[in-house]
Design an enzyme around this catalytic site. Structure first.
Site, PDB file in Angstrom:
ATOM      1  N   HIS A   1      -3.100  -0.192  -2.443  1.00 19.95           N
ATOM      2  CA  HIS A   1      -4.301   0.505  -1.999  1.00 19.95           C
ATOM      3  C   HIS A   1      -5.392   0.396  -3.068  1.00 19.95           C
ATOM      4  O   HIS A   1      -5.125   0.534  -4.254  1.00 19.95           O
ATOM      5  CB  HIS A   1      -3.925   1.975  -1.790  1.00 19.95           C
ATOM      6  CG  HIS A   1      -4.876   2.747  -0.950  1.00 19.95           C
ATOM      7  ND1 HIS A   1      -4.807   2.773   0.422  1.00 19.95           N
ATOM      8  CD2 HIS A   1      -5.911   3.547  -1.288  1.00 19.95           C
ATOM      9  CE1 HIS A   1      -5.748   3.559   0.897  1.00 19.95           C
ATOM     10  NE2 HIS A   1      -6.442   4.030  -0.123  1.00 19.95           N
TER      11      HIS A   1
ATOM     12  N   ASP B   1       0.842  -1.200   0.000  1.00 20.07           N
ATOM     13  CA  ASP B   1       0.000   0.000   0.000  1.00 20.07           C
ATOM     14  C   ASP B   1       0.875   1.247   0.000  1.00 20.07           C
ATOM     15  O   ASP B   1       1.636   1.492   0.944  1.00 20.07           O
ATOM     16  CB  ASP B   1      -0.896  -0.012   1.249  1.00 20.07           C
ATOM     17  CG  ASP B   1      -2.006   1.025   1.196  1.00 20.07           C
ATOM     18  OD1 ASP B   1      -1.805   2.096   0.578  1.00 20.07           O
ATOM     19  OD2 ASP B   1      -3.080   0.765   1.779  1.00 20.07           O
TER      20      ASP B   1
END
Length: 232
Positions: free
Chosen positions: A201, A170
């Site tokens: 993400h 992420d």
């Protein structure tokens, strides 16, 4: 128009716009679908419709309504992405949790659905954690939450089940933040963390280029089983 319902705030100073999807028959529970920074867009509405198809009353409140109701942004357009970040930066998260609390009260008192859960994405992942720590919601799920590592001091207040989905690559939640989350929450009796190796993400987004189909399916199956266990 992305919303179809108005929900009164706790102190009665305004009305929270929300997209509400209703199931056939008596709801097995209610699920608040907490948006990403991009608004109550087609992807969030699709998620709400999916929960309604599973028998839940699904409620997607417009988080940025106090700034400007009805905003929608395209995550794949850089300028719109940055504009959405601007709305998030100006968002009052503490006041926003009071709005979530108002939605919980509305589902229970006005709609007659006693058990309420929340699933949040992106910014909503942080909101899922805050909701678990600050309200009496029955169960919460956060996808790729940003800033949870800065809020571990509130973990003692989590009294109902919380599940967090963490993509290990992420770009908004660096490795040290993920490490802090695991160190702070792995032994919490109410919290379950799932890692998704190499994913970024937004891997469970319904629209746009960020989605990873296999991981999204796995995470969503885990979320559905979690809500079935805790909401009905």
């Amino acid at each position: 128009m992305t919303t179809n319902t108005q929900i009164p705030t706790l102190d009665g100073d305004g009305m929270i716009p929300a997209y509400v999807a209703t199931p056939q028959g008596t709801p097995r529970g209610a699920i608040i679908v907490q948006q990403e920074i991009f608004g109550v867009d087609a992807g969030i509405r699709k998620k709400a419709d999916g929960w309604a198809a599973r028998g839940y009353l699904a409620i997607a409140p417009d988080t940025f309504w106090r700034q400007k109701p009805g905003v929608e942004f395209d995550a794949d357009v850089p300028e719109q992405f940055q504009e959405a970040v601007g709305y998030m930066m100006k968002h009052d998260f503490d006041l926003g949790i009071r709005d979530i609390e108002a939605v919980i009260h509305w589902a229970r008192r006005e709609m007659g659905v006693p058990k309420v859960g929340l699933v949040g994405y992106c910014m909503g992942g942080k909101i899922a954690y805050m909701t678990a720590a600050r309200t009496d919601i029955d169960a919460s799920v956060g996808y790729y939450g940003v800033g949870i590592d800065q809020m571990l001091g509130e973990k003692h207040a989590i009294a109902r089940p919380l599940m967090l989905h963490i993509p290990t690559a992420d770009g908004f939640v660096p490795a040290e933040a993920q490490k802090a989350m695991h160190e702070g929450l792995d032994d919490h009796p109410r919290v379950t963390l799932h890692d998704y190796a190499g994913l970024d993400h937004g891997f469970a987004a319904e629209i746009g280029t960020r989605r990873d189909e296999a991981a999204a399916t796995l995470a969503d199956e885990r979320t559905a089983a979690f809500f079935a266990a805790h909401l009905g």
